[in-house]
Scaffold this active site. Sequence first.
Site, PDB file in Angstrom:
ATOM      1  N   LYS B  43       0.813  -1.217   0.000  1.00  0.00           N
ATOM      2  CA  LYS B  43       0.000   0.000   0.000  1.00  0.00           C
ATOM      3  C   LYS B  43       0.845   1.266   0.000  1.00  0.00           C
ATOM      4  CE  LYS B  43      -4.391  -1.471   0.468  1.00  0.00           C
ATOM      5  NZ  LYS B  43      -5.521  -0.989  -0.355  1.00  0.00           N
ATOM      6  N   SER B 286       1.386  -9.608  -0.215  1.00  0.00           N
ATOM      7  CA  SER B 286       0.989  -8.199  -0.208  1.00  0.00           C
ATOM      8  C   SER B 286       1.154  -7.508   1.135  1.00  0.00           C
ATOM      9  CB  SER B 286      -0.454  -8.080  -0.698  1.00  0.00           C
ATOM     10  OG  SER B 286      -1.295  -8.946   0.024  1.00  0.00           O
TER      11      SER B 286
END
Lengths: 301, 301
Positions: B43, B286
């Site tokens: 992110k 992720s």
Amino acid sequence: MISLDDVRSAAAVIAPHVVRTPLLPFGSGWLKPENLQPVGAFKLRGALNALARLEDRANGVVAYSSGNHAQAVAFAARLHGVPAAIVMPDNTPAVKVEATRALGAEVFIVGITERVERARALVAERGAALIPPFDHPDVIAGQGTIGLEVVEDLPGLDSVVVPMSGGGLISGVATAVKALRPDVRVIGAEPALAADIAESLRAGELVRWDPLRRARTVADALRDEPSELTWAHIREHVDDVITVSEDEVLAAVADLARSARLVAEPSGAVAVAAQAKLGRGVAVVSGGNVDPALLARLLAA
Amino acid sequence: MISLDDVRSAAAVIAPHVVRTPLLPFGSGWLKPENLQPVGAFKLRGALNALARLEDRANGVVAYSSGNHAQAVAFAARLHGVPAAIVMPDNTPAVKVEATRALGAEVFIVGITERVERARALVAERGAALIPPFDHPDVIAGQGTIGLEVVEDLPGLDSVVVPMSGGGLISGVATAVKALRPDVRVIGAEPALAADIAESLRAGELVRWDPLRRARTVADALRDEPSELTWAHIREHVDDVITVSEDEVLAAVADLARSARLVAEPSGAVAVAAQAKLGRGVAVVSGGNVDPALLARLLAA
């Protein structure tokens, strides 16, 4: 003594087979995560360089090791399609024995005092080549490639913190770093329970500790002692040693998992524990083959 | 729709502040360990790009997020010296709330249905800029830089497996990968308990699942649904979706710790669970902000 050229030459040989590990920001310093190498430790670098330079490897290779060097030699041998026989002491963590067998090596478990003798016997019987864990210029040059990468990646580098046992890793790293950047401090890290090199540097000569005394530390990959060859490099290039307690080592293992998302074994976290005391610099996370049950206990605490 | 140029431009903007993550060999494929970014998740890439491109950020930034986007915006805001207000739902894991506060952000905890409204109110009150978690071209372009790196690092690339929630990550990655290598398959990964995109692709139109239905999965960062913008990218570029069970996700978390020495959160391991079924390709890990107690339980089992 090895040279910068030896390290550069090793870098070219091993580059296709090792991970180019990044520097990760961590607290007020950086981590060099060698636990992310395919066998979970920096040892792959030295083993690959040594095996690639063997003139005769048709009869296979032999190594003795408490774990990470074993997996590294097994991996390198499989890569080159030669058989590997690995002699491991009977106090080796099971996870490391299993991982070595999974890489296709033949494993011989012996008492800790018999491992060198057994390895030499295998060499004699088979006409195989011995790849020592640290006492060899090609192994040292391979480990030194970490130093090349750190210097290349961090122009503002001021210090590198490296765990010490047999001294192969710091000998190689210090050779590369001091040749390129004599102003950078190279600092060894040892568990206080196996701090024979710290004592040696204070004494100005190699002081030998009894193997059972060195074996007290939880950092099971740091129970070796330097050879004449690695001691010569350490005496020449290492600026200082920071020793750490067992609690500090285990706290560093937990901190790496929680804050850096890295799984490290206790030996692999020793330089990180030392870095916490120094407050800066690049710490080499040398290995990640931890007993999962130990990591679980540290994370649940 | 974003373009390859948007992704390349984002790469130049964020390069000084993100880790250039390596590809790690894993089983018969590779891992792209974005859990090693400073905030523990990919992110950061999108947040950095979006914040850097804001024309007016003097009054600070606002974000709503279940966790990793929150830390990413907080990190990016601190880097640029602007205040950050983060709205988090009250079911956010404590570790993520604490990490966001530690980065200097002001945190507002609200009921899960109120978060968008509260964020908009903060924007109105303060004249601050909203940085959405995925529904913005600059955020998508930032996440796409992962695709650039994978193509650059692996000439033999045949498939990329990417977790899907709001769809920002796969929209960016697929745009970059398909522009450079149309032959490479881009495969989404979803928990079966939050497989709204898999259903949407089968139906040929965006099918919306109730938030409470999506909230069943242990993969707490994958409980969002696509926007019109991300759905347009997904429909255009994504070749297939692999869904995985909760047990497969948790097994992948344990396998990453044991075999790849990486700490991943369940959401971060979903693509790895899908990769295990596919038997090849690059899986994007992720995120790594797992509850330590959960990781401890998985490792002790």
